[in-house]
Scaffold this motif. Structure first.
Motif, PDB file in Angstrom:
ATOM      1  N   SER A 100       0.868  -1.184   0.000  1.00 26.73           N
ATOM      2  CA  SER A 100       0.000   0.000   0.000  1.00 26.73           C
ATOM      3  C   SER A 100       0.900   1.228   0.000  1.00 26.73           C
ATOM      4  O   SER A 100       2.109   1.125  -0.168  1.00 26.73           O
ATOM      5  N   TYR A 101       0.300   2.394   0.213  1.00 34.01           N
ATOM      6  CA  TYR A 101       1.115   3.586   0.422  1.00 34.01           C
ATOM      7  C   TYR A 101       0.478   4.442   1.499  1.00 34.01           C
ATOM      8  O   TYR A 101      -0.731   4.339   1.787  1.00 34.01           O
ATOM      9  N   CYS A 102       1.293   5.282   2.135  1.00 31.99           N
ATOM     10  CA  CYS A 102       0.790   6.088   3.245  1.00 31.99           C
ATOM     11  C   CYS A 102       1.407   7.480   3.262  1.00 31.99           C
ATOM     12  O   CYS A 102       1.319   8.188   4.266  1.00 31.99           O
ATOM     13  N   SER A 103       2.039   7.871   2.155  1.00 33.94           N
ATOM     14  CA  SER A 103       2.598   9.217   2.103  1.00 33.94           C
ATOM     15  C   SER A 103       2.558   9.748   0.678  1.00 33.94           C
ATOM     16  O   SER A 103       2.698   9.006  -0.288  1.00 33.94           O
ATOM     17  N   ALA A 104       2.339  11.044   0.577  1.00 32.32           N
ATOM     18  CA  ALA A 104       2.406  11.787  -0.684  1.00 32.32           C
ATOM     19  C   ALA A 104       2.560  13.249  -0.296  1.00 32.32           C
ATOM     20  O   ALA A 104       1.613  13.875   0.165  1.00 32.32           O
ATOM     21  N   ASP A 105       3.792  13.750  -0.396  1.00 40.77           N
ATOM     22  CA  ASP A 105       4.128  15.076   0.150  1.00 40.77           C
ATOM     23  C   ASP A 105       3.829  15.126   1.646  1.00 40.77           C
ATOM     24  O   ASP A 105       3.271  16.094   2.163  1.00 40.77           O
TER      25      ASP A 105
END
Length: 274
Positions: A100-105
């Motif tokens: 999954s992902y948990c960061s964007a900027d």
């Protein structure tokens, strides 16, 4: 490298609310503990001493929360160095992270789903390879629960399998997530389990979920494991074989003996997966 967990072993999540009870638990109550290094890196004082005590007594596995394997931000190499130090200091037998992902900027404080596309496979697999290089070890990735489905050119089965092959990593098969996703997105949970690559399965997770509605389940880790999930774990054992299996519980903690009853249920299934 530390010694691998025995295939037939049952573990419990190491949570701060449980730490004193875990220290006082009878010998042999569980086979290993699992913690999120993200929540323990840099923790000293009394809590740090208790963690060190537990990791000296029991094999430790680790399950990461914040690498953001599918995210657009560069990997946090400083954090990876701290994670490697943590894993080596505590002789961690297995390290896993979420697909999954948990960061964007910046951190988003949630585990968000990745589009099931060939481009995403290449992106995530390259990041997993970089993580394995940075940690100096092979890792496992966990199939995640999700509620909104981004663009899906591939099925979830195809996507997970492609990432595993492209990254050359292992799988932490979370059977509760399979059950939740199967209900929420209308696919066959047993078929999903059957399609997973046996040779790459390093371990399993089981957990409880919340029944919002007949067609909506929420992966909470705050309730006992449901009978359907126990049945799915038994099915996974029959199809792929027994692996180290962790009971996840994150809140609404009952007395430790109640959790140990669920750990014992894992052990019972591992002896006779039926």
């Amino acid at each position: 490298m530390p010694e691998a967990l025995p295939m037939r072993s049952a573990g419990l999540g190491l949570r701060r609310a449980l730490i004193d009870a875990l220290i006082e638990a009878p010998a042999g109550a569980f086979d290993f503990l699992e913690c999120a290094p993200d929540n323990w890196i840099g923790v000293g004082g009394g809590l740090g001493d208790k963690l060190a005590m537990l990791s000296s007594r029991h094999p430790l596995s680790c399950h990461g929360l914040s690498l953001s394997l599918g995210g657009p931000d560069p990997l946090d190499m400083a954090f990876l160095r701290k994670t490697r130090d943590f894993l080596e200091r505590h002789q961690t037998a297995l390290y896993s992270e979420h697909l999954s992902y948990c960061s964007a900027d910046g951190h988003l404080y949630d585990l968000l789903p990745i589009p099931f596309t060939d481009e995403a496979v290449r992106h995530v697999a390259a990041r997993i390879r970089d993580v394995q290089d940075a940690l100096g070890r092979r890792i496992a990735i966990e199939n995640v629960s999700y509620y909104a489905a981004p663009f899906q050119a591939l099925s979830e089965v195809e996507f997970v399998d492609a990432v595993l092959r492209e990254a050359d990593c292992d799988l932490l098969l979370d059977v509760n997530n399979v059950h939740v996703n199967a209900i929420n997105h209308g696919y066959d949970a047993h078929g999903f389990i059957d399609a997973m690559p046996t040779a790459r399965i390093a371990s399993y997770h089981v957990a409880g979920h919340y029944d919002e509605a007949d067609d909506l389940k929420i992966d909470t880790h705050g309730t006992p494991v449901k009978d359907a999930v126990w049945g799915l774990l038994a099915h996974a054992y029959r199809v792929h074989g027994v692996r180290p299996t962790l009971l996840e519980r994150d809140f609404n903690f009952p007395p430790l003996p109640v959790l140990l009853d669920e750990v014992q249920r894992i052990r019972d299934l591992q002896v006779q997966p039926a």
